[in-house]
Every structure is written in structure tokens, then in C-alpha cells.
Design an enzyme around this catalytic site. Structure first.
Site, PDB file in Angstrom:
ATOM      1  N   GLY A   9       7.456 -11.872   8.344  1.00  0.00           N
ATOM      2  CA  GLY A   9       6.476 -10.845   8.019  1.00  0.00           C
ATOM      3  C   GLY A   9       6.142 -10.986   6.538  1.00  0.00           C
ATOM      4  O   GLY A   9       7.009 -10.793   5.678  1.00  0.00           O
ATOM      5  N   GLY A  14       7.464  -7.595   3.372  1.00  0.00           N
ATOM      6  CA  GLY A  14       7.942  -8.971   3.340  1.00  0.00           C
ATOM      7  C   GLY A  14       7.612  -9.668   2.027  1.00  0.00           C
ATOM      8  O   GLY A  14       8.473 -10.306   1.402  1.00  0.00           O
ATOM      9  N   ASN A  95       6.761  -3.114  18.621  1.00  0.00           N
ATOM     10  CA  ASN A  95       7.646  -3.725  17.625  1.00  0.00           C
ATOM     11  C   ASN A  95       8.867  -4.374  18.267  1.00  0.00           C
ATOM     12  O   ASN A  95       9.428  -5.330  17.719  1.00  0.00           O
ATOM     13  CB  ASN A  95       8.039  -2.710  16.550  1.00  0.00           C
ATOM     14  CG  ASN A  95       6.919  -2.523  15.535  1.00  0.00           C
ATOM     15  OD1 ASN A  95       5.945  -3.276  15.544  1.00  0.00           O
ATOM     16  ND2 ASN A  95       7.049  -1.533  14.673  1.00  0.00           N
ATOM     17  N   THR A 119      12.138  -3.695  10.094  1.00  0.00           N
ATOM     18  CA  THR A 119      11.070  -3.160  10.947  1.00  0.00           C
ATOM     19  C   THR A 119      11.482  -1.826  11.579  1.00  0.00           C
ATOM     20  O   THR A 119      12.610  -1.672  12.034  1.00  0.00           O
ATOM     21  CB  THR A 119      10.750  -4.176  12.069  1.00  0.00           C
ATOM     22  OG1 THR A 119      10.475  -5.432  11.471  1.00  0.00           O
ATOM     23  CG2 THR A 119       9.556  -3.717  12.894  1.00  0.00           C
ATOM     24  N   HIS A 175      17.622   6.277  10.574  1.00  0.00           N
ATOM     25  CA  HIS A 175      16.567   6.275   9.558  1.00  0.00           C
ATOM     26  C   HIS A 175      15.389   7.079  10.088  1.00  0.00           C
ATOM     27  O   HIS A 175      14.439   6.548  10.615  1.00  0.00           O
ATOM     28  CB  HIS A 175      16.155   4.831   9.296  1.00  0.00           C
ATOM     29  CG  HIS A 175      15.124   4.676   8.223  1.00  0.00           C
ATOM     30  ND1 HIS A 175      15.256   5.224   6.966  1.00  0.00           N
ATOM     31  CD2 HIS A 175      13.952   4.008   8.208  1.00  0.00           C
ATOM     32  CE1 HIS A 175      14.198   4.905   6.245  1.00  0.00           C
ATOM     33  NE2 HIS A 175      13.393   4.169   6.971  1.00  0.00           N
TER      34      HIS A 175
HETATM   35  N1  APR Z   1       5.784 -12.659  13.608  1.00  0.00           N
HETATM   36  C1  APR Z   1       5.627 -12.704  12.271  1.00  0.00           C
HETATM   37  N2  APR Z   1       4.901 -11.779  11.580  1.00  0.00           N
HETATM   38  C2  APR Z   1       4.307 -10.815  12.285  1.00  0.00           C
HETATM   39  C3  APR Z   1       4.411 -10.717  13.691  1.00  0.00           C
HETATM   40  C4  APR Z   1       5.198 -11.701  14.361  1.00  0.00           C
HETATM   41  N3  APR Z   1       5.359 -11.670  15.679  1.00  0.00           N
HETATM   42  N4  APR Z   1       3.699  -9.644  14.094  1.00  0.00           N
HETATM   43  C5  APR Z   1       3.177  -9.076  12.994  1.00  0.00           C
HETATM   44  N5  APR Z   1       3.529  -9.786  11.896  1.00  0.00           N
HETATM   45  C6  APR Z   1       3.202  -9.558  10.485  1.00  0.00           C
HETATM   46  C7  APR Z   1       1.790  -9.075  10.253  1.00  0.00           C
HETATM   47  O1  APR Z   1       0.866 -10.147  10.325  1.00  0.00           O
HETATM   48  C8  APR Z   1       1.902  -8.488   8.848  1.00  0.00           C
HETATM   49  O2  APR Z   1       1.608  -9.458   7.846  1.00  0.00           O
HETATM   50  O3  APR Z   1       4.007  -8.514   9.970  1.00  0.00           O
HETATM   51  C9  APR Z   1       3.385  -8.091   8.751  1.00  0.00           C
HETATM   52  C10 APR Z   1       3.576  -6.593   8.583  1.00  0.00           C
HETATM   53  O4  APR Z   1       3.080  -6.261   7.320  1.00  0.00           O
HETATM   54  P1  APR Z   1       2.391  -4.872   6.980  1.00  0.00           P
HETATM   55  O5  APR Z   1       1.420  -4.514   8.034  1.00  0.00           O
HETATM   56  O6  APR Z   1       1.957  -4.932   5.549  1.00  0.00           O
HETATM   57  O7  APR Z   1       3.593  -3.807   7.153  1.00  0.00           O
HETATM   58  P2  APR Z   1       4.734  -3.488   6.084  1.00  0.00           P
HETATM   59  O8  APR Z   1       4.321  -2.373   5.221  1.00  0.00           O
HETATM   60  O9  APR Z   1       5.183  -4.766   5.458  1.00  0.00           O
HETATM   61  O10 APR Z   1       5.878  -2.929   7.049  1.00  0.00           O
HETATM   62  C11 APR Z   1       6.568  -3.778   7.924  1.00  0.00           C
HETATM   63  O11 APR Z   1       8.650  -2.612   7.690  1.00  0.00           O
HETATM   64  O12 APR Z   1       9.202  -0.646   6.599  1.00  0.00           O
HETATM   65  C12 APR Z   1       8.868  -1.227   7.826  1.00  0.00           C
HETATM   66  O13 APR Z   1       7.769   0.572   9.028  1.00  0.00           O
HETATM   67  C13 APR Z   1       7.581  -0.660   8.389  1.00  0.00           C
HETATM   68  O14 APR Z   1       7.874  -1.616  10.577  1.00  0.00           O
HETATM   69  C14 APR Z   1       7.178  -1.737   9.341  1.00  0.00           C
HETATM   70  C15 APR Z   1       7.672  -3.014   8.638  1.00  0.00           C
END
Ligand code: APR
Length: 312
Positions: A9, A14, A95, A119, A175
Site C-alpha cells: 500500500g 504506506g 479489506n 489496515t 482499535h
Molecule cells: N494491494 C496493494 N495495494 C492496494 C491493494 C492491494 N490489493 N488494494 C488497495 N491498495 C492500495 C491503494 O491503491 C492505495 O494506494 O492501498 C492504498 C491505500 O492508501 P490510502 O487510500 O491513501 O489509505 P491510507 O490512508 O494509506 O490508509 C490505509 O490504513 O490506517 C489504515 O484505515 C486505514 O485501512 C486504511 C489503511
């Protein structure tokens, strides 16, 4: 040989994990995302900050897991935020698929790694990674307590106008809004909080901690917190990669501790080279135990939905 850290991610959490980890030179970093170009672009950009910030690690981006082979630690941040019209269970199942796929693909090439799950919903997603990986429980850990206690510590320091470095705080449980900030075990340089902050203010701080994530979502509107969540995940990764043996609140798989069995819940853990090296079972009051059990019951509800899905 350098350590290797994979971050799945390359979104807000990430990418910021990569930033903190690079700054600490924890090892070479691979960012993986499904979106083409984004992990590659962010990785290259971050490498180009190295000469300025004086770190010499490599940061690569990829859309597959081959470059992540033999990672020591894999941080999973991939996932979706909740969209309008989506129920909690819809998000949970969306998720679930993401964390399941990330776990399967990551461990296929890094069978000895320690997995840190970020996540949400956190405790349930940690349990997904545990069930899917079939790793020993000490090598699958959820990041929540470090963040929740950091929020608690911040609010206490703000209230008293003291250094956050002197504030220690314990937060247990899942959490979510049922988390259990333990005032009795939190202090400022050993001085109990109850000596420093009146009860009504303390209650307000506990409430603010419980809603710490929601407060940020309300400001940001289009997303959730990322700097502190990323810093928290990286503190855990650092304790593992450098075998620092820090005692941190983490979501761990409990098998009878605190009267909870077969569930990921936040408890104090020692993190070292082996992942979770010890779970501390501290004596809680009846009231604290009841709050912890209430919190674990809400994690259990989500895990039951996932188990049903896995059995289908
Ligand atoms: N494999 C890899 N990356 C993925 C996949 C997958 N199967 N599905 C989605 N992604 C990527 C998306 O493309 C995106 O870049 O995961 C990333 C999520 O980033 P954001 O939407 O910016 O979310 P973020 O704020 O980073 O939060 C991610 O962490 O704190 C938790 O609740 C939050 O569950 C969420 C996670």
C-alpha cells in the site's frame, strides 16, 4: 547485510511508513501497490530525498511481490476507506480480500518475515493475516496501541504543557471507540495522572483519545490519519529489526491471556527480533477487565463475519 522492509500500500499511510523508515535507515524498502506507477514514483522521489536528509537506503516501488523477496518485515497498509453507502461489514469484507491477497503474495516470497498489519478494522485484519499466513502468532502483529497511546500521551502533554517525552500511557483493547486507555497505569515521569489532572478533565482526555481517529477524519474529510499511524508502525518495525525489545501496546493473538481466547486484541508486548517475544499479562481491576472484555467482544463480532466468509 542490510535489513529489508516491504510496505504494502503506497497510499498515505504506506508512503509515510517509507519516509519514517528511510529516515531511520531501517533497511532497504520496497513499496508495493496495485496502482501502476505510484509506488515506483514515490519510491524514486523518496530516494532523491536521501542526499538531503542523509540516508543511504534504497527505496523501490513495484506492482508485484518479486522485488520484496526475503523481506524481514512486511507492513500491510493496503486497503479501502469507507465509501458512502458502505456498511461496516462491506468495508470489512472488502479489506479482508485486500489483506488476504497481500498476505498470500508477501509470504510466498518472504516466508520468514514478521507481518505488521495497519489496515482497518485493525484487530480483525491482523487476525486475517494470521489465519491466512498460518505463521506462528508471534510473527503477525497489529498496529493500534502505539498510535492510541501516542494520542493519549499527546493530549496529556498538551493539557499539562509538559514534554511528551515524559508522558507514558497504556492503552489496551481493540482499535475502536471501545479501546481502553488505562489512566491508572499512565504517568508523567512516574507521577500518576490522577495527581496532576482533575477527574473531569481526565475523562475528557480519555474520550478524546477514543475518538482520536474520528477527530482527524472530521478535519480531513476525504481520508483518515496517516503521519502518526505510519510513525507508530515504523516504531514497531524498528524494535523488531534492531531487536530493541521495546515494550509497546500491540494487537496480539491471545490464547487465554486476560480471559480472552483466539482473538487479536491490544495488549502490552515486548517486540524484538522474533516479533512478539512476550505478552505482558498485568493485573487489571474488575472495571478495567470489563472494559477490555467489552472491547474484545466488538472485535469478535467482526472476526465472526470473516470466519463465516472464509468457510463459505
Ligand atoms: N494491494 C496493494 N495495494 C492496494 C491493494 C492491494 N490489493 N488494494 C488497495 N491498495 C492500495 C491503494 O491503491 C492505495 O494506494 O492501498 C492504498 C491505500 O492508501 P490510502 O487510500 O491513501 O489509505 P491510507 O490512508 O494509506 O490508509 C490505509 O490504513 O490506517 C489504515 O484505515 C486505514 O485501512 C486504511 C489503511
Amino acid at each position: 547485510m542490510r535489513n529489508k522492509l516491504t510496505v504494502v500500500g503506497a497510499g498515505n499511510v504506506g508512503a509515510n511508513c517509507a519516509v519514517w523508515a528511510a529516515k531511520k535507515e531501517l533497511g532497504d524498502i520496497v513499496l508495493v501497490d496495485v496502482v501502476e506507477g505510484v509506488p515506483q514514483g514515490k519510491g524514486l522521489d523518496l530516494m532523491q530525498a536521501g542526499p538531503v536528509e542523509s540516508y543511504g537506503v534504497s527505496i523501490a516501488g513495484a506492482n508485484d511481490y518479486a522485488p520484496t523477496a526475503n523481506s524481514d518485515v512486511v507492513i500491510i497498509t493496503a486497503g479501502f476507506p469507507r465509501k458512502p453507502g458502505m456498511s461496516r461489514d462491506d468495508l470489512l469484507l472488502a479489506n479482508y480480500e485486500v489483506v488476504k491477497a497481500a498476505t498470500e503474495q508477501a509470504i510466498a516470497v518472504s516466508p520468514n518475515c514478521v507481518i505488521i498489519v495497519v489496515t482497518n478494522p485493525l484487530d480483525a485484519m491482523a487476525q486475517v493475516a494470521y489465519m491466512v499466513s498460518k505463521f506462528p502468532k508471534n510473527r503477525v502483529i497489529g498496529m493500534a496501541g502505539v498510535l492510541d497511546s501516542a494520542r493519549f500521551r499527546t493530549f496529556i502533554a498538551m493539557e499539562l504543557n509538559v514534554s511528551v517525552e515524559n508522558v507514558t500511557a497504556v492503552v489496551m483493547g481493540g482499535h475502536g471507540d471501545t479501546m481502553v486507555p488505562l489512566v491508572r497505569l499512565s504517568s508523567v515521569s512516574g507521577i500518576p495522572l490522577t495527581e496532576l489532572i482533575p477527574a473531569d478533565r481526565l475523562n475528557a482526555i480519555v474520550d478524546r483519545t477514543r475518538n482520536g481517529g474520528a477527530e482527524i477524519v472530521k478535519f480531513l474529510k476525504t481520508g483518515s490519519a496517516y503521519y502518526a499511524p505510519a510513525a507508530s508502525a515504523v516504531e514497531m518495525a524498528e524494535s523488531i529489526l534492531r531487536d530493541k525489545k521495546k515494550v509497546l501496546p500491540c494487537a496480539a493473538y491471545l490464547e487465554g491471556e486476560y480471559g480472552i481466547d483466539g482473538l487479536y486484541v491490544g495488549v502490552p508486548c515486548k517486540l524484538g527480533a522474533g516479533g512478539i517475544e512476550k505478552i505482558y499479562e498485568i493485573k487489571l481491576t474488575d472495571e478495567e477487565t470489563a472494559a477490555l472484555h467489552k472491547s474484545s467482544a466488538s472485535v469478535k463480532e467482526l472476526v465472526e463475519v470473516i470466519k463465516k466468509k472464509m468457510a463459505a
